[in-house]
Design an enzyme around this catalytic site. Structure first.
Site, PDB file in Angstrom:
ATOM      1  N   ASP A 170      35.244  27.753  34.275  1.00  0.00           N
ATOM      2  CA  ASP A 170      36.310  28.227  33.401  1.00  0.00           C
ATOM      3  C   ASP A 170      35.916  28.131  31.933  1.00  0.00           C
ATOM      4  OD1 ASP A 170      39.016  29.305  33.260  1.00  0.00           O
ATOM      5  OD2 ASP A 170      39.423  27.463  32.165  1.00  0.00           O
ATOM      6  N   ASP A 221      45.356  35.166  32.950  1.00  0.00           N
ATOM      7  CA  ASP A 221      44.850  33.966  32.245  1.00  0.00           C
ATOM      8  C   ASP A 221      46.030  33.108  31.762  1.00  0.00           C
ATOM      9  OD1 ASP A 221      43.152  32.051  31.271  1.00  0.00           O
ATOM     10  OD2 ASP A 221      42.517  33.192  29.518  1.00  0.00           O
TER      11      ASP A 221
END
Lengths: 313, 432
Positions: free
Chosen positions: B151, B304
């Site tokens: 990430d 997101d």
């Protein structure tokens, strides 16, 4: 006359008329400073708080004296940068100050936009005393006041801002103010200290002093933060001084009656040579005096509706 | 339990058409599809001209559990997903502790049992997301990790990234890359450009993303692994991905709604809800992202979703964390900005938000056909409502879209045959 706004956060937001009003009002204020008894009752019963998240001697003292000369009560709060993230939030600190009865909060902060955040949070008036690399409106106003005193005009003047433009709030506020009043502004410095698209603010960009300083009326020399060298933005202090330090040789590119300004504090012998700093072109000490006058004008115009002549006479 | 969806228009992302059909759902599956179905024993849901789509999948969100339950939990996050029209979400492994071990993945799987919407966790590519040593990827895959990613901690070592991609091939696991050269992004807080110069905020240049996109594409080509580029934000990245796809690199890519609706000009008020990584860029980038969506360079729209508390966001700009709470605004934003403006057709939107993410991840196929699992999202294309952040069921109220009047809201999802209504103020009067 009065400024019809709650806060003064930057010269981007001020109109040419407002800037002229402040500069005009600073003139009688400067006269007060020359008196034996430097006090007028204009802001009696008003309170002015300085809230500084960055160390500063001259700006803070200048604001405090300006407020005191106008008979306002002042208090100052310093917050060490190291304790910011552990301690009380800016929001809570500001609310606390407000409920103590602050009429104006003058804030200096290392983060751009902190005064804008504060202005949204509190009902008190907010004056920006420098935020990050964003704006330092009162510094630009005092620079402009000094230019006006020495040169008598802005239209057609060529003003060079020399040094670290990227990290400079002084540069940005000066660009806004000077271009609004008709000066031609150039920024001069290494490309590594030049922010992208700065030319879109209506300035000319130069990487070399012999071109950038050519035929200019005013040079505003910016302080170079020495830690920028460690960040790899220029090779050494020595080379910076050689290429961008304002010495007598580089001064000769400019007009013979060039005015040299520096917001201080000076790294003596680095961004400006001692000969130039102490020489006939520099007005660095007068800038400091003018800073008090300009800040008096600003406080007065924000908080009082009376005629300027009432206090000056 | 039978459900009969009457009077809707059914979107078919495979045959690329929209047909007026009733849909009968029985035992979690599509039981019948026809212009007119009668089923006296079924609960009837009047769809009335609205769009019945295959269930939307958000392949990039942050549910914060374990470790930061004050920001979001798997329960609140999946409720937000359902309210936002999503029938499945993929959650990133930047939890505390990170999802770099079987134990954390198994914990998430257990928490998911009470969630209204299925959650597919992403396992970390490297131990502690440090970008140094490979995580026990075999363990993660067996525990149910759907993909691999570190990430926001982009893997800075090209060597480590190479080995992650190589090793992923044992399981043919998707590697999701947050492309950011952290030397170039430094302490940046917004897009580097005219606005950052104006505001005196530290900029993040497009190059910080593009350098890593280029590197990862080269490494994916070299290793033959499956690469997915997360939240593409810059025009240059779109071009790099387009070229890589044309030479057959196994790459897919996603874009987040906020990168399609906002530019760096939104930062001008110093609203920390506009602080997001990668940063909001420019009109030029939005045009390139839209072109990438149209020509298939960008396969997926993913939120997101990055919830944070008000206390964390109500601070000086530099001190605020990056992220936007996006699950509950993604669908209407994309309807308003892409469909009503003619960038994508409704069918194409369904491809980007349902069919493609499910296909990339290997989830149950997002098509409405008899016998398929009944994961459905119903959108009212005419419903016009303002975004009301205070009504979010997500704990994260950090949205720059509060008050925006948007058209095209999800009103209902069906997950494994069960109907969940998206409750929102005002939906009743106009929608029904």
């Amino acid at each position: 006359m009065k400024l019809k706004r709650k806060d003064v956060l930057g010269l981007q937001d001020l109109s040419a008329e407002e800037i002229n009003l402040i500069l005009d009002t600073a003139e009688p204020m400067k006269e007060i400073l020359a008196r034996e008894i430097k006090k007028v009752p204009t802001l009696r019963g008003r309170s002015v708080i300085t809230l500084f998240y960055e160390p500063s001697t001259r700006t803070r003292t200048s604001f405090e004296l300006a407020a005191k000369y106008l008979s306002a009560d002042t208090a100052s709060i310093s917050v060490a940068a190291s304790s910011v993230q552990k301690g009380e939030s800016l929001r809570d600190t500001a609310k606390t100050i407000e409920v103590m009865g602050a009429d104006v909060i003058i804030i200096r902060h290392s983060v751009s936009g902190a005064p804008h955040f504060l202005a949204r949070t509190v009902n008190a008036r907010v004056i920006n005393a420098g935020d990050g690399a964003h704006e330092h409106p009162t510094q630009a106003l005092l620079d402009m006041f000094t230019i006006k005193e020495k040169k008598g005009r802005f239209a057609g003047l060529k003003v060079a801002i020399l040094g670290d433009i990227t990290h400079s709030r002084v540069a940005r506020s000066n660009i806004w103010g000077l271009t609004k009043l008709g000066a031609e502004v150039r920024v001069v410095g290494p490309p590594t200290l030049m922010p992208p698209f700065i030319q879109d603010l209506g300035v000319k960009v130069f990487y070399r002093c012999e071109e950038g300083l050519e035929d200019v009326d005013v040079i505003n020399v910016l302080r170079i933060q020495l830690e920028r060298q460690q960040k790899g933005l220029f090779p050494s202090i020595r080379e910076y001084t050689r290429l961008f330090g304002l010495d007598e040789k580089k001064l000769r590119y400019a007009k013979p009656d060039v005015l040299v300004l520096h917001p201080g504090p000076v790294n003596r012998g680095i961004e400006i040579s001692p000969e130039v700093q102490d020489g006939p072109h520099a007005a660095i000490n007068e800038q400091v005096t003018n800073g008090v006058a300009v800040r008096m004008a600003l406080l007065y115009l924000l908080m009082s509706g009376g005629e300027v002549n009432e206090i000056a006479s | 339990m039978k459900l009969l969806l009457k009077g809707g228009s059914v979107v078919d992302p495979l045959k690329e058409r929209v047909l007026r059909l009733d849909v009968l759902v029985e035992e979690g599956k599509i039981a019948a599809l026809a212009p007119q179905i009668e089923a006296p024993d079924a609960e009837i849901i009047s769809i009335d001209e609205r769009l019945v789509c295959p269930g939307f999948v958000d392949m990039h969100c942050h549910l914060r559990e374990p470790g930061e339950e004050f920001k979001e939990t798997i329960l609140t996050g999946t409720r937000a997903a359902g309210r936002g029209g999503f029938t499945a979400v993929v959650c990133m492994g930047n939890t505390k502790p990170p999802a770099d071990s079987r134990a954390v993945i198994e914990f998430m799987k257990r928490q998911v049992e009470t969630a209204p919407v299925p959650v597919y966790p992403v396992g970390c590519a490297t131990k502690e997301r440090k970008g140094e040593e490979l995580a026990e990827i075999g363990d993660l895959a067996e525990a149910g990790a759907i993909a691999l990613s570190d990430d926001g901690n982009s893997i800075m070592s090209s060597e480590v990234m190479r080995r992650v991609l190589e090793y992923s091939r044992i399981f043919d696991l998707l590697v999701i890359s947050h492309c950011e050269d952290r030397n170039l992004s430094g302490n940046g807080v917004m897009h580097e450009g005219f606005m950052s110069t104006l505001l005196g905020l530290r900029g993040i240049p497009r190059a910080a993303e593009e350098v890593h996109v280029a590197r990862d594409l080269i490494l994916a080509e070299m290793t033959g692994a499956r690469l997915h580029i997360a939240h593409v934000s810059s025009a240059g990245s779109v071009q790099l991905i387009r070229e890589a796809k044309s030479r057959g690199v196994r790459v897919t890519a996603e874009v987040a709604p906020h990168h399609l609706c906002l530019t760096d000009a939104a930062v001008q008020t110093f609203d920390t809800n506009t602080k997001v990584n990668p940063p909001l860029r420019t009109k030029h980038d939005i045009e390139a992202l839209c072109a990438g969506l149209r020509d298939g360079t960008i396969d997926v729209i993913a939120t997101d979703h990055a919830p944070h508390t008000a206390e964390e966001k109500e601070v000086e700009f530099n001190y605020a964390p990056f992220g936007i709470s996006g699950l509950e605004t993604a669908v209407p934003l994309m309807w308003e900005y892409l469909v009503t403006r003619g960038v994508l057709s409704p069918v194409e939107l369904v491809q980007k938000m349902a069919f493609n993410p499910a296909r990339i991840l290997g989830l149950p196929e997002r098509v409405i056909e008899v016998g398929k699992q009944a994961h459905l999202t119903v959108i009212d294309p005419h419903l016009k409502l303002p975004v009301r952040v205070k009504d979010f069921v997500s704990l994260g109220k950090n949205s720059p879209f509060d008050g925006w009047e948007l058209q095209g809201w999800p009103v209902l999802i069906i997950v494994s045959g069960e109907a969940i209504y998206a409750e929102r103020t005002g939906a009743g009067e106009k929608g029904d």
